[in-house]
Design a protein around this motif. Sequence first.
Motif, PDB file in Angstrom:
ATOM      1  N   VAL A   1      -5.773  -2.005  -0.921  1.00 46.11           N
ATOM      2  CA  VAL A   1      -4.375  -1.649  -1.158  1.00 46.11           C
ATOM      3  C   VAL A   1      -4.280  -0.801  -2.420  1.00 46.11           C
ATOM      4  CG1 VAL A   1      -2.079  -2.558  -1.742  1.00 46.11           C
ATOM      5  CG2 VAL A   1      -3.479  -3.686   0.003  1.00 46.11           C
ATOM      6  N   ARG A   2      -3.593   0.333  -2.297  1.00 43.84           N
ATOM      7  CA  ARG A   2      -3.437   1.226  -3.445  1.00 43.84           C
ATOM      8  C   ARG A   2      -1.958   1.578  -3.622  1.00 43.84           C
ATOM      9  NH1 ARG A   2      -8.310   2.506  -1.176  1.00 43.84           N
ATOM     10  NH2 ARG A   2     -10.091   2.625  -2.614  1.00 43.84           N
TER      11      ARG A   2
ATOM     12  N   GLY B   1      -4.384  -9.179 -18.500  1.00 37.22           N
ATOM     13  CA  GLY B   1      -3.822 -10.504 -18.263  1.00 37.22           C
ATOM     14  C   GLY B   1      -4.409 -11.139 -17.013  1.00 37.22           C
ATOM     15  N   LEU B   2      -4.356 -12.466 -16.954  1.00 36.23           N
ATOM     16  CA  LEU B   2      -4.940 -13.199 -15.833  1.00 36.23           C
ATOM     17  C   LEU B   2      -4.273 -12.824 -14.518  1.00 36.23           C
ATOM     18  CD1 LEU B   2      -6.842 -15.397 -14.778  1.00 36.23           C
ATOM     19  CD2 LEU B   2      -5.076 -17.099 -15.339  1.00 36.23           C
ATOM     20  N   SER B   3      -2.942 -12.771 -14.493  1.00 32.66           N
ATOM     21  CA  SER B   3      -2.234 -12.452 -13.251  1.00 32.66           C
ATOM     22  C   SER B   3      -2.577 -11.051 -12.767  1.00 32.66           C
ATOM     23  CB  SER B   3      -0.726 -12.582 -13.466  1.00 32.66           C
ATOM     24  OG  SER B   3      -0.380 -13.902 -13.804  1.00 32.66           O
ATOM     25  N   ARG B   4      -2.673 -10.096 -13.693  1.00 29.48           N
ATOM     26  CA  ARG B   4      -3.003  -8.711 -13.313  1.00 29.48           C
ATOM     27  C   ARG B   4      -4.405  -8.654 -12.724  1.00 29.48           C
ATOM     28  NH1 ARG B   4      -1.907  -3.198 -14.719  1.00 29.48           N
ATOM     29  NH2 ARG B   4      -3.374  -2.009 -13.442  1.00 29.48           N
ATOM     30  N   MET B   5      -5.346  -9.372 -13.329  1.00 27.49           N
ATOM     31  CA  MET B   5      -6.721  -9.355 -12.816  1.00 27.49           C
ATOM     32  C   MET B   5      -6.795  -9.969 -11.423  1.00 27.49           C
ATOM     33  SD  MET B   5      -9.191 -10.055 -16.114  1.00 27.49           S
ATOM     34  CE  MET B   5      -8.404 -11.591 -16.633  1.00 27.49           C
ATOM     35  N   GLN B   6      -6.055 -11.071 -11.203  1.00 28.78           N
ATOM     36  CA  GLN B   6      -6.058 -11.711  -9.889  1.00 28.78           C
ATOM     37  C   GLN B   6      -5.463 -10.791  -8.835  1.00 28.78           C
ATOM     38  OE1 GLN B   6      -3.886 -15.266 -11.145  1.00 28.78           O
ATOM     39  NE2 GLN B   6      -5.663 -16.515 -10.644  1.00 28.78           N
ATOM     40  N   LEU B   7      -4.351 -10.148  -9.179  1.00 32.19           N
ATOM     41  CA  LEU B   7      -3.689  -9.265  -8.227  1.00 32.19           C
ATOM     42  C   LEU B   7      -4.546  -8.030  -7.937  1.00 32.19           C
ATOM     43  CD1 LEU B   7      -1.147  -8.985  -6.548  1.00 32.19           C
ATOM     44  CD2 LEU B   7      -0.080  -7.781  -8.460  1.00 32.19           C
ATOM     45  N   ASP B   8      -5.173  -7.464  -8.964  1.00 34.09           N
ATOM     46  CA  ASP B   8      -6.052  -6.306  -8.757  1.00 34.09           C
ATOM     47  C   ASP B   8      -7.196  -6.659  -7.807  1.00 34.09           C
ATOM     48  OD1 ASP B   8      -4.534  -4.707 -10.380  1.00 34.09           O
ATOM     49  OD2 ASP B   8      -5.896  -4.745 -12.097  1.00 34.09           O
ATOM     50  N   ARG B   9      -7.721  -7.886  -7.966  1.00 38.16           N
ATOM     51  CA  ARG B   9      -8.835  -8.324  -7.116  1.00 38.16           C
ATOM     52  C   ARG B   9      -8.396  -8.416  -5.649  1.00 38.16           C
ATOM     53  NH1 ARG B   9      -9.779 -13.175  -9.332  1.00 38.16           N
ATOM     54  NH2 ARG B   9     -10.577 -12.140 -11.184  1.00 38.16           N
ATOM     55  N   ILE B  10      -7.209  -8.952  -5.438  1.00 37.14           N
ATOM     56  CA  ILE B  10      -6.700  -9.087  -4.074  1.00 37.14           C
ATOM     57  C   ILE B  10      -6.418  -7.714  -3.469  1.00 37.14           C
ATOM     58  CG2 ILE B  10      -4.699  -9.861  -2.721  1.00 37.14           C
ATOM     59  CD1 ILE B  10      -4.582 -12.304  -4.552  1.00 37.14           C
ATOM     60  N   MET B  11      -5.841  -6.816  -4.244  1.00 38.59           N
ATOM     61  CA  MET B  11      -5.551  -5.470  -3.741  1.00 38.59           C
ATOM     62  C   MET B  11      -6.833  -4.720  -3.403  1.00 38.59           C
ATOM     63  SD  MET B  11      -2.295  -4.078  -5.959  1.00 38.59           S
ATOM     64  CE  MET B  11      -0.647  -4.715  -5.651  1.00 38.59           C
TER      65      MET B  11
ATOM     66  N   ASP C   1       0.839  -1.195   0.000  1.00 42.67           N
ATOM     67  CA  ASP C   1       0.000   0.000   0.000  1.00 42.67           C
ATOM     68  C   ASP C   1       0.879   1.252   0.000  1.00 42.67           C
ATOM     69  OD1 ASP C   1      -2.541   1.290   0.077  1.00 42.67           O
ATOM     70  OD2 ASP C   1      -2.223   1.753   2.191  1.00 42.67           O
ATOM     71  N   GLY C   2       0.684   2.111  -1.008  1.00 43.38           N
ATOM     72  CA  GLY C   2       1.438   3.350  -1.125  1.00 43.38           C
ATOM     73  C   GLY C   2       2.839   3.181  -1.704  1.00 43.38           C
ATOM     74  N   GLN C   3       3.272   1.948  -1.969  1.00 43.53           N
ATOM     75  CA  GLN C   3       4.609   1.715  -2.493  1.00 43.53           C
ATOM     76  C   GLN C   3       4.666   1.968  -4.003  1.00 43.53           C
ATOM     77  OE1 GLN C   3       7.408   0.889  -0.894  1.00 43.53           O
ATOM     78  NE2 GLN C   3       6.538   0.574   1.163  1.00 43.53           N
ATOM     79  N   ASP C   4       5.802   2.457  -4.496  1.00 39.70           N
ATOM     80  CA  ASP C   4       6.019   2.530  -5.943  1.00 39.70           C
ATOM     81  C   ASP C   4       5.970   1.107  -6.494  1.00 39.70           C
ATOM     82  OD1 ASP C   4       6.306   5.244  -5.812  1.00 39.70           O
ATOM     83  OD2 ASP C   4       8.492   5.229  -5.880  1.00 39.70           O
ATOM     84  N   PHE C   5       5.190   0.917  -7.575  1.00 35.40           N
ATOM     85  CA  PHE C   5       4.858  -0.442  -8.018  1.00 35.40           C
ATOM     86  C   PHE C   5       5.006  -0.567  -9.530  1.00 35.40           C
ATOM     87  CE2 PHE C   5       1.995  -4.025  -8.944  1.00 35.40           C
ATOM     88  CZ  PHE C   5       2.371  -4.923  -7.947  1.00 35.40           C
ATOM     89  N   ILE C   6       5.541  -1.704  -9.979  1.00 33.06           N
ATOM     90  CA  ILE C   6       5.629  -2.030 -11.401  1.00 33.06           C
ATOM     91  C   ILE C   6       4.542  -3.055 -11.696  1.00 33.06           C
ATOM     92  CG2 ILE C   6       7.134  -2.716 -13.291  1.00 33.06           C
ATOM     93  CD1 ILE C   6       8.203  -0.382 -11.555  1.00 33.06           C
TER      94      ILE C   6
END
Length: 321
Positions: free
Chosen positions: A225-226, A210-220, A199-204
Amino acid sequence: MALQPRSVPVSWLNPRQIEAFRAIMVSGTVTDAAALMGVTQPAVSRMLRDLQATLGLTLFERRGAKLVPTNEGLTVYAEVARSFVGLERIAHVAREVKERRAGVLRIAAMPALMNGFLPRFVGRFLKDKPRMDLSLSGVSSHLVLEHTLSGECDLGFVMGPLAHAGLIAHPMPSAPMVAVLPQHHPLAAKDAIHVTDFDGQDFIAMEPGGLSRMQLDRIMELHNVRPAVRAETRLSGIVCGLVTSGLGVSVCDPFTAHEFTARGLVIRPFTPSVDFEFAAVRSAQKRFPAVGKALLDAFVLHSRAFIAEAPWTQPEPAAAG
């Protein structure tokens, strides 16, 4: 006066003229094309002129001393290039038959595996098979599917579980995604990373869709978490490269992350767990070579061992914060 496009019977096409056109496109100049073909420069110019007259198309424009392909020329070349790939493939197979070699095993895989994990395994697997050659291509999953369906490759590796009427899919062992951090980052002091640590961290981030991005967005979203997204990319190798530069932190598949540990990447288990899922695919219409089956069986065992032995793919429960 501009040439008028015309319907051209196949019998009118001269293979040598098409070869001259390709040689100019590949080499960039008539002079170099002539050297490539082993003929004189005027001969190449004449063949190009005759081909343009036959097709009724202007394939090049002259700009100073250079020939620049027109849009029509680029369109024709795309088809010519595909044709020559087929011809070169036939020539290669003929050489294999003549030399009585066992053949070529053609593999296409998504970049996450081609960063090093799969090539190292395949190289070791084929080391004691001197009569077997290898064709290895790293392309995106949708292109792997195209190559496998068209018969251009014997075996492909793609993201996610898959169901396709023209393909036989073999699920591979799933691997937990891992947190990747720059050296000396404050989070590197932790034994495991919880999503709330970002949360609040600079993020790549991986590009959306993509499937991984959708899964991670859902968890965040679930954990409110932003992170501060500094960059987005389609390739996990670029994610890791940006992380090692110090630009930010991220979550990545363990196969790619492992390739960057020697470059200063710090890897930690990540919770809640996000699985990196991939599958091996082969054509349902084409005979699968025995060596391909042997390689696939061995790669399943190799992948399973890698996942089981890597400490950062087996996260301990991590407390939030």
